[in-house]
Design a protein around this motif. Structure first.
Motif, PDB file in Angstrom:
ATOM      1  N   ALA A  33      -3.690  -1.277  75.338  1.00  0.00           N
ATOM      2  CA  ALA A  33      -2.882  -1.708  76.487  1.00  0.00           C
ATOM      3  C   ALA A  33      -2.720  -0.619  77.537  1.00  0.00           C
ATOM      4  O   ALA A  33      -2.140  -0.862  78.595  1.00  0.00           O
ATOM      5  CB  ALA A  33      -1.501  -2.158  76.013  1.00  0.00           C
ATOM      6  N   ALA A  34      -3.228   0.585  77.288  1.00  0.00           N
ATOM      7  CA  ALA A  34      -3.000   1.720  78.188  1.00  0.00           C
ATOM      8  C   ALA A  34      -4.187   1.928  79.126  1.00  0.00           C
ATOM      9  O   ALA A  34      -5.303   2.169  78.659  1.00  0.00           O
ATOM     10  CB  ALA A  34      -2.750   2.981  77.370  1.00  0.00           C
ATOM     11  N   PRO A  35      -3.976   1.861  80.449  1.00  0.00           N
ATOM     12  CA  PRO A  35      -5.049   2.124  81.419  1.00  0.00           C
ATOM     13  C   PRO A  35      -5.564   3.559  81.295  1.00  0.00           C
ATOM     14  O   PRO A  35      -4.768   4.494  81.123  1.00  0.00           O
ATOM     15  CB  PRO A  35      -4.367   1.899  82.778  1.00  0.00           C
ATOM     16  CG  PRO A  35      -3.213   0.997  82.475  1.00  0.00           C
ATOM     17  CD  PRO A  35      -2.735   1.415  81.116  1.00  0.00           C
ATOM     18  N   LEU A  36      -6.871   3.739  81.397  1.00  0.00           N
ATOM     19  CA  LEU A  36      -7.471   5.058  81.214  1.00  0.00           C
ATOM     20  C   LEU A  36      -7.115   6.029  82.330  1.00  0.00           C
ATOM     21  O   LEU A  36      -7.241   7.243  82.160  1.00  0.00           O
ATOM     22  CB  LEU A  36      -8.995   4.932  81.105  1.00  0.00           C
ATOM     23  CG  LEU A  36      -9.514   4.196  79.867  1.00  0.00           C
ATOM     24  CD1 LEU A  36     -11.033   4.124  79.891  1.00  0.00           C
ATOM     25  CD2 LEU A  36      -9.050   4.893  78.591  1.00  0.00           C
ATOM     26  N   GLY A  37      -6.687   5.502  83.479  1.00  0.00           N
ATOM     27  CA  GLY A  37      -6.312   6.379  84.577  1.00  0.00           C
ATOM     28  C   GLY A  37      -4.847   6.749  84.590  1.00  0.00           C
ATOM     29  O   GLY A  37      -4.409   7.562  85.411  1.00  0.00           O
TER      30      GLY A  37
ATOM     31  N   THR B 180      -1.279  19.038  76.975  1.00  0.00           N
ATOM     32  CA  THR B 180      -2.410  18.562  77.772  1.00  0.00           C
ATOM     33  C   THR B 180      -2.526  17.050  77.715  1.00  0.00           C
ATOM     34  O   THR B 180      -2.697  16.385  78.744  1.00  0.00           O
ATOM     35  CB  THR B 180      -3.720  19.209  77.276  1.00  0.00           C
ATOM     36  OG1 THR B 180      -3.592  20.630  77.315  1.00  0.00           O
ATOM     37  CG2 THR B 180      -4.898  18.779  78.142  1.00  0.00           C
ATOM     38  N   VAL B 181      -2.434  16.489  76.511  1.00  0.00           N
ATOM     39  CA  VAL B 181      -2.543  15.035  76.345  1.00  0.00           C
ATOM     40  C   VAL B 181      -1.441  14.317  77.121  1.00  0.00           C
ATOM     41  O   VAL B 181      -1.653  13.225  77.648  1.00  0.00           O
ATOM     42  CB  VAL B 181      -2.486  14.670  74.844  1.00  0.00           C
ATOM     43  CG1 VAL B 181      -2.344  13.167  74.645  1.00  0.00           C
ATOM     44  CG2 VAL B 181      -3.736  15.176  74.136  1.00  0.00           C
ATOM     45  N   ALA B 182      -0.279  14.941  77.216  1.00  0.00           N
ATOM     46  CA  ALA B 182       0.853  14.299  77.876  1.00  0.00           C
ATOM     47  C   ALA B 182       0.726  14.264  79.395  1.00  0.00           C
ATOM     48  O   ALA B 182       1.285  13.374  80.040  1.00  0.00           O
ATOM     49  CB  ALA B 182       2.153  15.007  77.488  1.00  0.00           C
ATOM     50  N   VAL B 183      -0.014  15.203  79.991  1.00  0.00           N
ATOM     51  CA  VAL B 183       0.001  15.322  81.456  1.00  0.00           C
ATOM     52  C   VAL B 183      -1.288  14.884  82.147  1.00  0.00           C
ATOM     53  O   VAL B 183      -1.268  14.635  83.352  1.00  0.00           O
ATOM     54  CB  VAL B 183       0.345  16.766  81.880  1.00  0.00           C
ATOM     55  CG1 VAL B 183       1.718  17.160  81.361  1.00  0.00           C
ATOM     56  CG2 VAL B 183      -0.714  17.754  81.419  1.00  0.00           C
ATOM     57  N   VAL B 184      -2.400  14.806  81.421  1.00  0.00           N
ATOM     58  CA  VAL B 184      -3.663  14.427  82.072  1.00  0.00           C
ATOM     59  C   VAL B 184      -3.877  12.920  81.961  1.00  0.00           C
ATOM     60  O   VAL B 184      -3.224  12.243  81.160  1.00  0.00           O
ATOM     61  CB  VAL B 184      -4.861  15.177  81.430  1.00  0.00           C
ATOM     62  CG1 VAL B 184      -4.671  16.678  81.535  1.00  0.00           C
ATOM     63  CG2 VAL B 184      -5.048  14.762  79.975  1.00  0.00           C
ATOM     64  N   PRO B 185      -4.795  12.350  82.774  1.00  0.00           N
ATOM     65  CA  PRO B 185      -5.118  10.928  82.613  1.00  0.00           C
ATOM     66  C   PRO B 185      -5.572  10.620  81.190  1.00  0.00           C
ATOM     67  O   PRO B 185      -6.138  11.485  80.513  1.00  0.00           O
ATOM     68  CB  PRO B 185      -6.256  10.726  83.622  1.00  0.00           C
ATOM     69  CG  PRO B 185      -6.068  11.792  84.639  1.00  0.00           C
ATOM     70  CD  PRO B 185      -5.530  12.970  83.889  1.00  0.00           C
ATOM     71  N   LEU B 186      -5.329   9.403  80.751  1.00  0.00           N
ATOM     72  CA  LEU B 186      -5.632   9.038  79.368  1.00  0.00           C
ATOM     73  C   LEU B 186      -7.099   9.284  79.031  1.00  0.00           C
ATOM     74  O   LEU B 186      -7.421   9.699  77.906  1.00  0.00           O
ATOM     75  CB  LEU B 186      -5.288   7.565  79.139  1.00  0.00           C
ATOM     76  CG  LEU B 186      -5.567   7.004  77.745  1.00  0.00           C
ATOM     77  CD1 LEU B 186      -4.860   7.816  76.674  1.00  0.00           C
ATOM     78  CD2 LEU B 186      -5.149   5.539  77.680  1.00  0.00           C
TER      79      LEU B 186
ATOM     80  N   ASP C 204       3.473   7.396  83.094  1.00  0.00           N
ATOM     81  CA  ASP C 204       3.311   5.985  83.476  1.00  0.00           C
ATOM     82  C   ASP C 204       3.667   5.071  82.317  1.00  0.00           C
ATOM     83  O   ASP C 204       4.287   4.017  82.500  1.00  0.00           O
ATOM     84  CB  ASP C 204       1.871   5.730  83.940  1.00  0.00           C
ATOM     85  CG  ASP C 204       1.502   6.555  85.163  1.00  0.00           C
ATOM     86  OD1 ASP C 204       2.280   6.553  86.126  1.00  0.00           O
ATOM     87  OD2 ASP C 204       0.439   7.197  85.136  1.00  0.00           O
ATOM     88  N   ALA C 205       3.276   5.471  81.111  1.00  0.00           N
ATOM     89  CA  ALA C 205       3.595   4.664  79.929  1.00  0.00           C
ATOM     90  C   ALA C 205       5.095   4.622  79.700  1.00  0.00           C
ATOM     91  O   ALA C 205       5.655   3.574  79.347  1.00  0.00           O
ATOM     92  CB  ALA C 205       2.886   5.234  78.703  1.00  0.00           C
ATOM     93  N   LEU C 206       5.773   5.759  79.912  1.00  0.00           N
ATOM     94  CA  LEU C 206       7.225   5.800  79.739  1.00  0.00           C
ATOM     95  C   LEU C 206       7.936   4.930  80.770  1.00  0.00           C
ATOM     96  O   LEU C 206       8.968   4.311  80.482  1.00  0.00           O
ATOM     97  CB  LEU C 206       7.728   7.245  79.842  1.00  0.00           C
ATOM     98  CG  LEU C 206       7.272   8.205  78.733  1.00  0.00           C
ATOM     99  CD1 LEU C 206       7.794   9.611  79.009  1.00  0.00           C
ATOM    100  CD2 LEU C 206       7.727   7.719  77.370  1.00  0.00           C
ATOM    101  N   ALA C 207       7.366   4.881  81.982  1.00  0.00           N
ATOM    102  CA  ALA C 207       7.978   4.083  83.047  1.00  0.00           C
ATOM    103  C   ALA C 207       7.706   2.594  82.884  1.00  0.00           C
ATOM    104  O   ALA C 207       8.411   1.761  83.467  1.00  0.00           O
ATOM    105  CB  ALA C 207       7.464   4.555  84.410  1.00  0.00           C
ATOM    106  N   ASN C 208       6.706   2.242  82.082  1.00  0.00           N
ATOM    107  CA  ASN C 208       6.340   0.837  81.896  1.00  0.00           C
ATOM    108  C   ASN C 208       6.391   0.467  80.412  1.00  0.00           C
ATOM    109  O   ASN C 208       5.362   0.353  79.744  1.00  0.00           O
ATOM    110  CB  ASN C 208       4.926   0.571  82.439  1.00  0.00           C
ATOM    111  CG  ASN C 208       4.840   0.774  83.937  1.00  0.00           C
ATOM    112  OD1 ASN C 208       5.260  -0.066  84.728  1.00  0.00           O
ATOM    113  ND2 ASN C 208       4.286   1.903  84.350  1.00  0.00           N
TER     114      ASN C 208
ATOM    115  N   SER D  24       1.827   0.568  75.945  1.00  0.00           N
ATOM    116  CA  SER D  24       1.093   1.770  76.349  1.00  0.00           C
ATOM    117  C   SER D  24       1.634   2.999  75.633  1.00  0.00           C
ATOM    118  O   SER D  24       0.869   3.897  75.232  1.00  0.00           O
ATOM    119  CB  SER D  24       1.189   1.968  77.864  1.00  0.00           C
ATOM    120  OG  SER D  24       0.552   0.917  78.560  1.00  0.00           O
ATOM    121  N   GLY D  25       2.955   3.062  75.465  1.00  0.00           N
ATOM    122  CA  GLY D  25       3.564   4.210  74.808  1.00  0.00           C
ATOM    123  C   GLY D  25       3.075   4.398  73.390  1.00  0.00           C
ATOM    124  O   GLY D  25       2.913   5.538  72.927  1.00  0.00           O
TER     125      GLY D  25
END
Length: 242
Positions: free
Chosen positions: A129-133, A208-214, A138-142, A149-150
């Motif tokens: 369910a998580a967009p790669l971009g 790194t995983v938390a801040v870069v695009p998926l 974004d996941a936390l906000a949605n 996504s989270g």
């Protein structure tokens, strides 16, 4: 960028029958594996370098005894010994350095809304369910940390934490087993500080995983997991000695 985007799309099309909506994510994992295969010879060189440094342990110990009262001469002597035996104390950095272009290319690709003057279609792809971009924010906000996504990010965090813990324990064992070698290498400028933080470096991947695009996070997670397995195989001798 257009050529690279086309490569990812082609890999995704190839994998679509198996991975369906997550085919682009699978393509990124495959791309990462191909990069790591290309870098593997450098990893083997780094492993041989570690073994050669271990062989120099008795000579480094002699130099430390000989120049115990003159740190400057000791540093020069250790560096000269490494140069004479063609052993680089920093050879272990080469695999990471040669991967950086691939990571930044992937990061830029999934951070750009347009490629070649056209909308970036890769941003429509998802991992479940998580967009790669998207990013973790974004996941936390949605949906929050336990939204659709989270949960994808939660799974990545668990995997990264497990790999980081494995690397931490193994690195501590290796450093303890090669303590005399490490003491000699502290005469190499800056290497002592690197040795202190080395066991903890794998945990930085969580940030790194938390801040870069998926998509870039997938690259990091795949590469980190590959490194853990690769190092366990290539450095199995020192690990067993520990």
């Amino acid at each position: 960028m257009s050529a690279f985007a086309s490569l990812v799309e082609q890999l995704a099309d190839l994998l679509q029958p198996l991975f369906h909506a997550s085919a682009a994510a699978a393509a990124i994992v495959l791309f990462t594996a191909l990069v790591r295969l290309l870098v593997h010879p450098l990893s083997r060189v780094a492993a041989r370098g570690q073994q050669e440094r271990a062989k120099l342990q008795p000579r480094v110990a002699e130099l430390r005894k000989k120049h115990a009262k003159d740190p400057e001469k000791l540093q020069k002597a250790v560096l000269a010994l490494h140069a004479e035996e063609k052993v680089s104390p920093l050879s272990g950095c080469l695999p990471s350095l040669f991967q950086m272009p691939a990571f930044f290319l992937l990061y830029h690709l999934f951070s750009s809304s347009a490629i070649g003057g056209e909308a970036n279609a890769l941003l429509d792809h998802k991992l479940f369910a998580a967009p790669l971009g998207d990013r973790w924010a974004d996941a936390l906000a949605n949906g929050g940390a336990f939204g659709a996504s989270g949960l994808v990010y939660l799974g990545l965090f668990v995997l990264v934490a497990a790999v980081a813990t494995f690397n931490y324990r193994r690195t501590k064992r290796m450093m303890a087993a090669s303590a005399p070698v490490a003491d000699g290498d502290q005469q190499v400028p800056g290497l002592a500080s690197v040795n202190k933080i080395m066991p903890f470096m794998s945990f930085f991947t969580l940030f790194t995983v938390a801040v870069v695009p998926l998509a870039a996070a997938l690259y990091v997670v795949t590469s980190t997991t590959w490194s853990a397995v690769e190092r366990a195989v290539l450095y199995s001798g020192p690990a067993q000695t520990a």
